[in-house]
Motif scaffolding. Structure first.
Motif, PDB file in Angstrom:
ATOM      1  N   ASP A   1       0.835  -1.199   0.000  1.00 42.36           N
ATOM      2  CA  ASP A   1       0.000   0.000   0.000  1.00 42.36           C
ATOM      3  C   ASP A   1       0.872   1.253   0.000  1.00 42.36           C
ATOM      4  OD1 ASP A   1      -2.345  -1.455   0.090  1.00 42.36           O
ATOM      5  OD2 ASP A   1      -2.460  -1.438   2.279  1.00 42.36           O
ATOM      6  N   PRO A   2       0.455   2.305  -0.705  1.00 45.05           N
ATOM      7  CA  PRO A   2       1.232   3.546  -0.701  1.00 45.05           C
ATOM      8  C   PRO A   2       1.118   4.264   0.642  1.00 45.05           C
ATOM      9  CG  PRO A   2      -0.847   3.892  -1.823  1.00 45.05           C
ATOM     10  CD  PRO A   2      -0.767   2.416  -1.528  1.00 45.05           C
ATOM     11  N   GLY A   3       2.045   5.161   0.908  1.00 51.22           N
ATOM     12  CA  GLY A   3       1.928   6.001   2.092  1.00 51.22           C
ATOM     13  C   GLY A   3       0.810   7.011   1.866  1.00 51.22           C
ATOM     14  N   VAL A   4      -0.022   7.227   2.862  1.00 49.81           N
ATOM     15  CA  VAL A   4      -1.136   8.168   2.747  1.00 49.81           C
ATOM     16  C   VAL A   4      -1.051   9.184   3.878  1.00 49.81           C
ATOM     17  CG1 VAL A   4      -3.639   8.465   2.765  1.00 49.81           C
ATOM     18  CG2 VAL A   4      -2.631   6.467   1.634  1.00 49.81           C
ATOM     19  N   VAL A   5      -1.093  10.472   3.524  1.00 47.31           N
ATOM     20  CA  VAL A   5      -1.165  11.524   4.535  1.00 47.31           C
ATOM     21  C   VAL A   5      -2.380  12.385   4.245  1.00 47.31           C
ATOM     22  CG1 VAL A   5       1.342  11.532   4.828  1.00 47.31           C
ATOM     23  CG2 VAL A   5       0.282  13.211   3.305  1.00 47.31           C
TER      24      VAL A   5
ATOM     25  N   GLY B   1       6.432   5.018   3.886  1.00 49.49           N
ATOM     26  CA  GLY B   1       7.066   6.330   3.965  1.00 49.49           C
ATOM     27  C   GLY B   1       6.149   7.476   4.334  1.00 49.49           C
ATOM     28  N   ALA B   2       4.948   7.182   4.873  1.00 52.84           N
ATOM     29  CA  ALA B   2       4.007   8.254   5.184  1.00 52.84           C
ATOM     30  C   ALA B   2       4.496   9.158   6.308  1.00 52.84           C
ATOM     31  CB  ALA B   2       2.642   7.671   5.545  1.00 52.84           C
ATOM     32  N   ASN B   3       5.237   8.608   7.269  1.00 55.00           N
ATOM     33  CA  ASN B   3       5.738   9.441   8.363  1.00 55.00           C
ATOM     34  C   ASN B   3       6.689  10.508   7.838  1.00 55.00           C
ATOM     35  OD1 ASN B   3       4.273   7.803  10.044  1.00 55.00           O
ATOM     36  ND2 ASN B   3       6.026   6.709  10.888  1.00 55.00           N
ATOM     37  N   GLU B   4       7.619  10.093   6.978  1.00 53.35           N
ATOM     38  CA  GLU B   4       8.565  11.052   6.407  1.00 53.35           C
ATOM     39  C   GLU B   4       7.846  12.035   5.485  1.00 53.35           C
ATOM     40  OE1 GLU B   4       9.704   7.604   5.387  1.00 53.35           O
ATOM     41  OE2 GLU B   4      11.431   7.324   6.684  1.00 53.35           O
ATOM     42  N   LEU B   5       6.849  11.526   4.731  1.00 53.09           N
ATOM     43  CA  LEU B   5       6.079  12.384   3.824  1.00 53.09           C
ATOM     44  C   LEU B   5       5.321  13.444   4.622  1.00 53.09           C
ATOM     45  CD1 LEU B   5       5.101  12.987   0.954  1.00 53.09           C
ATOM     46  CD2 LEU B   5       3.313  11.267   1.269  1.00 53.09           C
TER      47      LEU B   5
END
Length: 375
Positions: free
Chosen positions: A104-108, A127-131
C-alpha cells in the motif's frame, strides 16, 4: 484535461511523479496548488468546478464525480498520496482498497486550512511518516505521527537499516519484535557486519536496547527479542536467537570476478551460489560484482548484476596492478595488462586487502570474495 471518475481510468501519461496531491474543496484546492508548486515529483488532482484556466500548462488533472472512484487508480500508480480531505472520509474511502502494508502507498491527510499533516497509512514501509514531515515543513504545518517507534524515539524494526539497503531474511517476526521494542522489553541488537551509524535520533538509545557483538553473548543474556545483522548463515545453535528475532542482511559482500568471453549468466550464477554456500554467506548480502574494464560489456556478468540489482564495478589494469595478490599470472597479464582480475578487483571494491576467499577457478569463471568493513 478532464478525467471522468466513473470510469476509474486515468491516462497513463498523467502519472509522471511519485506522489499524488488530491483536493475536493475550494480552499483545499488553493492549498494543493501551493504544495504542488514546491513539492518535486508530485502530480495534482482536483475537481473540475474549481478550474482556474492554467491546469493544462501546469500538468494538473481535473476530475468530476466522486473522488472515491479515483482513489483505486491512484493507489496503484503512486508511491504516496497527499489528500486534502477530512480524515474520517479518507478512512472510509480507502478501507475497501487496502491490501498489505508492504504494498500500500503512504497516505497523509492535510486539513483544509493547512494546519496539520497526518500520517494515516503505511507510516514506515510506505514512507508516510517522512512524507508528513516533509509536507508539514513546506506549508508551515504540524506533522502528526502516531507510530510508536517514532514517538518513543526507538528502533523502527520494519525500517531497520533500510536506508543502507539492508533486507530482512524473513518478515515472520517483525510484528512481535516491534512490539517488544516499543513495549520496552529487553531487546538485543547483534551486529557482525554492516553500517554502524544506524541510530537515527539525537537522544541516547533506550535502556531496553542492548548491543552485542556475538549471538552467543546475546543468547546468554536471554532477551525478549533480537535484531541480528550479519552476512553469514547462522550455525544451528545460533538459530535459537530467531525464536523471536529478525535477521537482517547488510550489503557488505563484494564478488571479484573474471570469466572467459561469452560465459553464460547461468554458469556465473552457479559459481556464485556454490561459492557463497561453501563460505556460508547469504546471497542477500552481496553488494557488487567487481571486474576489469575489459569485461564492462560482458553480457553474462551484466545480466547477473542486473538480475540481482547488484552494483557492477570495473577497474583499469593499472589500478588492479596496485594490489599485491597471492597468485599473479603472466598469462593473464599478456591478455589483459593486469596480473590478476578477481582478487585485486575484490580488494579495491571492498576497501580491504584481506579477502574471505582469495581466488577460486571454476569452469570458465574465476571468483574472489571481499567483505566491506565499517568498524
Amino acid at each position: 484535461m478532464t478525467v471522468q471518475t466513473e470510469t476509474t481510468r486515468l491516462p497513463a501519461a498523467i502519472a509522471a511523479g511519485d506522489y499524488a496531491i488530491v483536493s475536493i474543496t475550494k480552499h483545499g484546492t488553493q492549498l494543493a496548488r501551493n504544495i504542488h508548486a514546491v513539492f518535486p515529483g508530485s502530480d495534482l488532482y482536483y475537481m473540475k468546478k474549481f478550474e482556474q484556466g492554467d491546469e493544462s500548462g501546469r500538468g494538473i488533472t481535473l476530475f468530476e464525480g466522486s473522488v472515491r472512484l479515483l482513489l483505486p487508480e491512484l493507489f496503484a500508480k503512486y508511491k504516496g498520496l497527499i489528500l486534502i480531505i477530512s480524515l474520517g472520509a479518507v478512512v472510509r474511502m480507502i478501507a475497501p482498497i487496502l491490501k498489505d502494508k508492504k504494498t500500500d502507498p503512504g497516505v497523509v491527510v492535510v486539513d483544509d486550512k493547512g494546519e496539520h499533516v497526518i500520517s494515516v497509512l503505511s507510516g514506515h514501509i510506505g514512507g508516510a511518516n517522512e512524507l508528513a514531515r516533509e509536507v508539514a515543513a513546506l506549508i508551515g504545518a504540524y506533522p502528526v505521527v502516531t507510530t510508536a517507534s517514532d514517538v518513543q524515539k526507538t528502533i523502527p524494526v520494519d525500517l531497520f537499516g533500510r536506508r543502507f539497503g539492508w533486507v530482512w531474511e524473513s518478515d515472520e517476526k517483525l510484528t512481535p519484535v516491534s512490539a517488544a521494542v516499543v513495549n520496552e522489553e529487553k531487546v538485543a541488537v547483534i551486529q557482525e557486519s554492516g553500517e554502524t551509524n544506524w541510530w537515527m535520533y539525537d537522544t541516547p538509545m533506550p535502556e531496553n536496547i542492548h548491543l552485542f557483538s556475538t549471538i552467543k553473548e546475546a543468547l546468554a543474556a536471554e532477551p525478549a527479542a533480537a535484531l541480528v545483522v550479519t552476512h553469514r548463515e547462522l550455525e544451528k545453535a545460533e538459530e535459537a536467537i530467531l525464536a523471536n528475532g529478525v535477521l537482517f542482511r547488510p550489503k557488505v559482500i563484494v564478488l571479484g570476478m573474471g570469466c572467459n568471453r561469452g560465459t553464460s549468466a547461468e554458469e556465473i550464477e552457479q559459481v556464485i551460489a556454490e561459492t557463497l554456500n561453501e563460505l556460508k554467506i547469504s546471497m542477500k548480502s552481496v553488494k557488487a560484482i567487481a571486474t576489469i574494464d575489459l569485461k564492462k560489456d560482458e553480457e553474462g556478468l551484466l545480466e547477473t548484476a542486473q538480475k540481482y540489482r547488484w552494483d557492477f564495478v570495473y577497474y583499469g589494469p593499472d589500478e588492479l596492478n596496485q594490489k599485491e595478490i597471492t597468485q599473479p599470472s603472466e598469462t593473464v597479464y599478456k591478455f589483459t595488462g593486469a596480473y590478476g582480475v578477481s582478487e585485486p578487483a575484490a580488494m579495491l571494491c571492498s576497501g580491504s586487502n584481506e579477502l574471505l576467499l582469495a581466488k577460486k577457478k571454476s569452469g570458465n569463471v574465476t571468483i574472489s570474495v571481499g567483505l566491506i568493513s565499517y568498524s
